[in-house]
Write a protein that holds these residues in place. Structure first.
Motif, PDB file in Angstrom:
ATOM      1  N   ALA A 119       0.870  -1.175   0.000  1.00  0.00           N
ATOM      2  CA  ALA A 119       0.000   0.000   0.000  1.00  0.00           C
ATOM      3  C   ALA A 119       0.909   1.227   0.000  1.00  0.00           C
ATOM      4  N   LEU A 120       0.553   2.220  -0.787  1.00  0.00           N
ATOM      5  CA  LEU A 120       1.341   3.449  -0.836  1.00  0.00           C
ATOM      6  C   LEU A 120       0.398   4.610  -1.080  1.00  0.00           C
ATOM      7  N   SER A 121       0.718   5.764  -0.481  1.00  0.00           N
ATOM      8  CA  SER A 121      -0.172   6.904  -0.675  1.00  0.00           C
ATOM      9  C   SER A 121       0.432   8.183  -0.113  1.00  0.00           C
ATOM     10  N   ASP A 122       0.152   9.271  -0.809  1.00  0.00           N
ATOM     11  CA  ASP A 122       0.394  10.614  -0.280  1.00  0.00           C
ATOM     12  C   ASP A 122      -0.935  11.007   0.358  1.00  0.00           C
ATOM     13  N   LEU A 123      -1.044  10.782   1.651  1.00  0.00           N
ATOM     14  CA  LEU A 123      -2.349  10.830   2.309  1.00  0.00           C
ATOM     15  C   LEU A 123      -2.878  12.242   2.495  1.00  0.00           C
ATOM     16  N   LEU A 132       3.025   8.931   2.902  1.00  0.00           N
ATOM     17  CA  LEU A 132       3.474  10.294   3.158  1.00  0.00           C
ATOM     18  C   LEU A 132       2.519  10.901   4.166  1.00  0.00           C
ATOM     19  N   VAL A 133       3.068  11.286   5.316  1.00  0.00           N
ATOM     20  CA  VAL A 133       2.262  11.764   6.440  1.00  0.00           C
ATOM     21  C   VAL A 133       2.882  13.047   6.994  1.00  0.00           C
ATOM     22  N   PRO A 134       2.145  13.804   7.795  1.00  0.00           N
ATOM     23  CA  PRO A 134       2.738  14.979   8.442  1.00  0.00           C
ATOM     24  C   PRO A 134       3.939  14.555   9.297  1.00  0.00           C
ATOM     25  N   SER A 135       5.014  15.320   9.257  1.00  0.00           N
ATOM     26  CA  SER A 135       6.220  14.948  10.002  1.00  0.00           C
ATOM     27  C   SER A 135       5.982  14.903  11.503  1.00  0.00           C
ATOM     28  N   GLN A 136       4.926  15.594  11.951  1.00  0.00           N
ATOM     29  CA  GLN A 136       4.602  15.621  13.383  1.00  0.00           C
ATOM     30  C   GLN A 136       3.525  14.594  13.748  1.00  0.00           C
ATOM     31  N   ILE A 137       3.362  13.567  12.942  1.00  0.00           N
ATOM     32  CA  ILE A 137       2.244  12.632  13.097  1.00  0.00           C
ATOM     33  C   ILE A 137       2.178  11.988  14.483  1.00  0.00           C
ATOM     34  N   PHE A 138       3.334  11.738  15.101  1.00  0.00           N
ATOM     35  CA  PHE A 138       3.324  11.073  16.403  1.00  0.00           C
ATOM     36  C   PHE A 138       3.423  12.058  17.575  1.00  0.00           C
ATOM     37  N   LYS A 139       3.283  13.354  17.274  1.00  0.00           N
ATOM     38  CA  LYS A 139       3.404  14.363  18.320  1.00  0.00           C
ATOM     39  C   LYS A 139       2.082  15.071  18.617  1.00  0.00           C
ATOM     40  N   THR A 140       0.997  14.542  18.067  1.00  0.00           N
ATOM     41  CA  THR A 140      -0.319  15.124  18.328  1.00  0.00           C
ATOM     42  C   THR A 140      -1.024  14.326  19.418  1.00  0.00           C
ATOM     43  N   GLN A 143       8.518   0.224  10.688  1.00  0.00           N
ATOM     44  CA  GLN A 143       9.918   0.030  10.293  1.00  0.00           C
ATOM     45  C   GLN A 143      10.741   1.305  10.438  1.00  0.00           C
ATOM     46  N   GLY A 144      10.118   2.451  10.259  1.00  0.00           N
ATOM     47  CA  GLY A 144      10.868   3.694  10.374  1.00  0.00           C
ATOM     48  C   GLY A 144      10.069   4.887   9.914  1.00  0.00           C
ATOM     49  N   LEU A 145      10.556   6.062  10.277  1.00  0.00           N
ATOM     50  CA  LEU A 145       9.948   7.329   9.866  1.00  0.00           C
ATOM     51  C   LEU A 145      11.048   8.188   9.261  1.00  0.00           C
ATOM     52  N   LEU A 146      10.936   8.444   7.963  1.00  0.00           N
ATOM     53  CA  LEU A 146      11.956   9.203   7.249  1.00  0.00           C
ATOM     54  C   LEU A 146      11.458  10.626   7.011  1.00  0.00           C
ATOM     55  N   ALA A 167       6.722  13.340   6.125  1.00  0.00           N
ATOM     56  CA  ALA A 167       7.659  12.254   6.359  1.00  0.00           C
ATOM     57  C   ALA A 167       7.131  11.002   5.675  1.00  0.00           C
ATOM     58  N   LEU A 168       7.996  10.045   5.444  1.00  0.00           N
ATOM     59  CA  LEU A 168       7.623   8.784   4.810  1.00  0.00           C
ATOM     60  C   LEU A 168       7.678   7.697   5.881  1.00  0.00           C
TER      61      LEU A 168
END
Length: 290
Positions: free
Chosen positions: A196-200, A246-254, A271-274, A289-290
């Motif tokens: 699955a891949l997407s620019d969400l 592709l998600v907001p770079s702050q996705i885990f800070k909300t 696996q990781g957040l780039l 971020a990816l």
């Protein structure tokens, strides 16, 4: 990119642009709507379907006559369509959700998928928010060229105009795909896939009733659509498959991230957040971020 490829991109873009401008003026409509009509008819050369005045019909017919699909490879066509959509965004002052995923990012996604699945003979892809289809077709073309894998492609899009652009783009590029014109969050019956891949899309999903059954839904108020789509997509990935988002770079800070992380711990392996370079985005707030 070779000089020949650049010339071909410019040539096909001129076909799309000149025809769209004639139709736009003739019908007094948006450039985007005109481009959709061009993409739908340029391959068949069916100028009569455009219902233009005689002089405009002749002009567009002459432009179409210069286009031969066999003279172009899929990637050249994709890049020319991308340029035309970018012009539509500028001319029509279209809202932000029509923005196209930059090729730089698409190349990174394709590179990672190629590295993981190199040696596979078949591979299935799903984009739950494909938009105009640019990311999905860019990655599909890259995988076909780099690892020669046979692809099965699926995409979902709810917006009428973007779906039509995507459908015509796939057809012109001769990429066979199963496309769904539906609201992803309403649990579309799509096939299980390897990737699955997407620019969400980012923001709140407005219809709370549709989020029932999602573990990532908010307990109060609207839920984040990008959280819901990650859950939907990964629920349709085969065991051992991957998701690239592709998600907001702050996705885990909300504050809403707690529900997302809780779901992840029981269903997927992160696996990781780039974090992508800031220069790819208009401002720091829009960094992804990816």
């Amino acid at each position: 990119m070779s000089i020949l490829a650049e010339e071909q991109i410019e040539r096909f873009f001129n076909v799309l642009n000149q025809s769209s401008e004639i139709i736009q003026k003739s019908k007094d409509q948006s450039y985007l709507d005109s481009l959709i009509e061009v993409l739908d008819t340029v391959q068949s050369g069916d100028v009569q379907a455009l219902n233009l005045a005689k002089a405009d019909t002749t002009a567009v017919s002459d432009i179409y006559a210069t286009f031969n699909r066999d003279d172009y490879d899929s990637e050249v066509l994709r890049k020319a369509i991308q340029m035309a959509v970018l012009k539509a965004i500028k001319v029509d002052k279209i809202q932000a959700n029509y923005q196209i995923t930059p090729d730089t990012i698409a190349n990174v996604v394709g590179y990672l998928i190629a590295g993981i699945f190199n040696g596979h003979r078949q591979l299935s892809l799903l984009d739950p928010a494909m938009g105009t289809g640019n990311l999905l077709t860019a990655v599909a073309n890259q995988l076909s060229d780099s690892i020669g894998v046979k692809l099965s492609v699926s995409g979902i899009e709810n917006d009428d105009a973007m779906f039509e652009l995507a459908a015509s783009s796939f057809e012109l590029q001769h990429i066979h795909a199963e496309l769904f014109h539906e609201d992803t969050i309403q649990n579309v019956l799509v096939p299980m896939v390897d990737v699955a891949l997407s620019d969400l899309p980012v923001g709140y999903y407005p219809i709370d009733a549709n989020t029932k059954g999602y573990n990532t839904r908010s307990t109060t108020g609207h839920s984040y659509v990008h959280h819901l789509m990650i859950e939907f997509a990964m629920n349709h990935v085969n065991k051992g498959g991957f998701g690239f988002f592709l998600v907001p770079s702050q996705i885990f800070k909300t504050s809403e991230a707690k529900q997302l992380l809780k779901w992840m711990q029981g269903h997927v392996y992160l696996q990781g957040l780039l974090n992508l370079p800031t220069e790819l985005f208009s401002n720091k707030a829009s960094q992804k971020a990816l």
